[in-house]
Enzyme design. Structure first.
Site: not given
Length: 519
Positions: A205, A211, A262-263, A348, A379, A488
């Site tokens: 954004k 990152e 964002g999510r 979050e 399993h 951060k």
């Protein structure tokens, strides 16, 4: 929404009544006995929502607890809180923002509150541009690989949805997702690519996410070093920072708005990889499915409202039973990234320890969300679900119709999901102990007729609204994420110290680790 007009769950009469009921008989409720005693329980605890059928009958919930939980929702003003969101009020009070991801999938006409018409027009203008670009890319045979570079909501949603809709993906194109700042991830993708056949989508954004921008710069460097030409053709940006994108060399940008967390952004320009993968028409079907769930959430009474009922279960299990986690087990391999997507969406959003007024909470909020696709999980971690010391509610997701023609497989898959849910509830007695299954372990079954864009949209919107409801009942702001920021900030301070060796002001442990990494 900072106003105490909406009481916190523990400030209600229903909460006190729930505590009395739990301490009296609710703690010892046995779903096995309830199903045997009342054949109508399945019908009473089943709900139909758009594209999703839910069977809640195996949960540790009797009629009295169910009634009191619905009363809790009423006393907390859940419908008024919901209506405030859909009216565009700034319910994200700590950031002073509206919360309007629902607007991203609303139809142009009649899909939203009239007061939001200007915002809706902007949504559809951007959507049209994005889908036109997606169609252009789909017909461009020279582009064989699409690489989405983003992190968090700019990665998990598009990646989850693109994988989930693999049966509908255009042939001749491969899709890659790079999020981790660990260079091994980007290097592994770049080894598969040729610059002339690759489109990079830089999803940030602000166009400043560390990152994402580190990976973007490395991708651009690789592109030019491998003989790539015309960065503006092979890179596009999903951002609101047009100037920064232009300085990077990108001319084609698609923006979104600060009222989209964002999510919650896979419905926006962040969903461009999905649109390229499945096409404009199917992307619109994804939006339609989500909008149908929006309408269900807005229009259905609390007792028939699936997001509300799932959220009430979350409150019941966290606040009274003390269950610390929930396992999501999708019995469809294409949904293999859904648990990771839901981890961000839920933890979050609702991983908070103070209410909207900043008061410390006396009860638990978000559970740990985790899982793997069935039958793989059987399993691996299902041993603990059946016989471990912790009770973990399980959310099974099953799909009635497969998208493949391998006749032997799907009946076995469906048999397994039904058997696991039944086994968790029924248990098995063994006097020797090692083969004893205590049973009465709760689960929810969510059934889709098929996994397609419309049903996926409805399923994801269901989870979004469930998270909102749980947060509203807990009295927290589900739409900020200050907990993401501290690490951060510290990373920006530590990064140059790894080069310089300066450890002044660091704690002893961090200082020693910096020195060890420099040796």
């Amino acid at each position: 929404m900072a106003s105490p007009a909406f009481p916190r769950c523990d400030d209600t009469g229903a909460w006190k009544a729930l505590r009395q009921h739990f301490d009296g008989t609710g703690r010892g409720f046995d779903a096995r006995q309830a199903l045997q005693a009342d054949p109508a329980r399945v019908q009473a605890f089943s709900l139909e929502a758009p594209q999703v059928f839910a069977d809640l009958s195996k949960n540790l919930l009797d009629a009295q607890a169910d009634r009191l939980l619905l009363q809790l929702a009423q006393e907390c003003g859940l419908t008024a809180q919901r209506d405030a969101m859909f009216a565009g009020e700034k319910i994200n009070a700590t950031e002073g923002r509206q919360v309007m991801h629902f607007l991203l999938r609303a139809p142009r006409q009649g899909g939203a509150d009239a007061r939001l018409s200007a915002e809706l027009a902007q949504v559809h203008e951007t959507l049209a541009r994005m889908l036109a670009f997606a169609e252009e890319l789909r017909t461009d045979a020279s582009i064989t690989d699409v690489v989405n570079i983003g992190i968090g909501g700019s990665d998990l949603g598009p990646q989850m949805a693109t994988l989930a809709l693999d049966s509908f993906v255009a042939p001749g194109k491969r899709f890659h997702f790079v999020s981790n700042i660990d260079g091994h991830e980007l290097a592994a993708v770049l080894r598969q690519l040729k610059p002339e056949g690759t489109l990079f989508l830089i999803a940030s954004k602000t166009f400043t996410t560390v990152e994402t921008m580190t990976n973007a710069r490395s991708a651009r460097q690789w592109f030019t070093q491998q003989g790539g030409r015309d960065v503006s053709r092979h890179f596009a940006a999903l951002t609101t920072n047009v100037q920064a994108a232009a300085e990077f060399g990108i001319g084609r940008t698609f923006g979104f708005w600060d009222w989209v967390g964002g999510r919650y952004s896979m419905w926006s320009a962040i969903g461009l990889p999905i649109a390229i993968a499945v096409g404009a028409q199917r992307f619109r079907e994804l939006l339609d499915g989500a909008h149908a769930m929006d309408r269900h959430f807005r229009e259905q009474p609390l007792e028939r409202n699936l997001p509300v009922r799932l959220a009430l279960l979350d409150v019941w299990y966290r606040g009274f039973h003390g269950f610390t986690s929930r396992s999501v087990a999708p019995y469809h391999s294409a949904l293999r990234r859904l648990p990771a997507y839901l981890q961000q969406l839920e933890m979050e959003s609702n991983g908070k320890r103070v209410d909207r007024q900043g008061r410390e909470l006396p009860y638990a909020t978000s559970p740990v969300v985790w899982g793997e696709p069935g039958t793989n999980g059987q399993h691996a971690y299902f041993q603990m679900l059946h016989q471990g010391t912790d009770v973990v509610p399980v959310e099974f997701i099953a799909v009635k119709k497969p998208e493949h023609g391998l006749a032997e497989h799907h009946p076995q898959l469906l048999a397994n999901v039904l058997a696991q849910a039944a086994a968790l509830m029924q248990g098995k007695s063994d006097p020797g102990g090692h083969r004893h299954f205590p049973g009465n372990r709760p689960s929810t079954m969510l059934l889709l007729d098929r996994l397609d864009p419309r049903s996926l949209g409805a399923l994801v919107a269901l989870y979004e609204h469930r998270v909102f409801c749980a947060g509203a009942l807990w009295g927290i702001n589900s739409f900020d994420q200050w907990g993401v920021e501290l690490g951060k900030v510290l990373a920006k301070d530590i990064a140059p110290r790894l080069a310089s060796g300066d450890t002044v002001g660091l704690d002893a442990s961090t200082a020693a680790l910096v020195q060890r990494l420099r040796d």
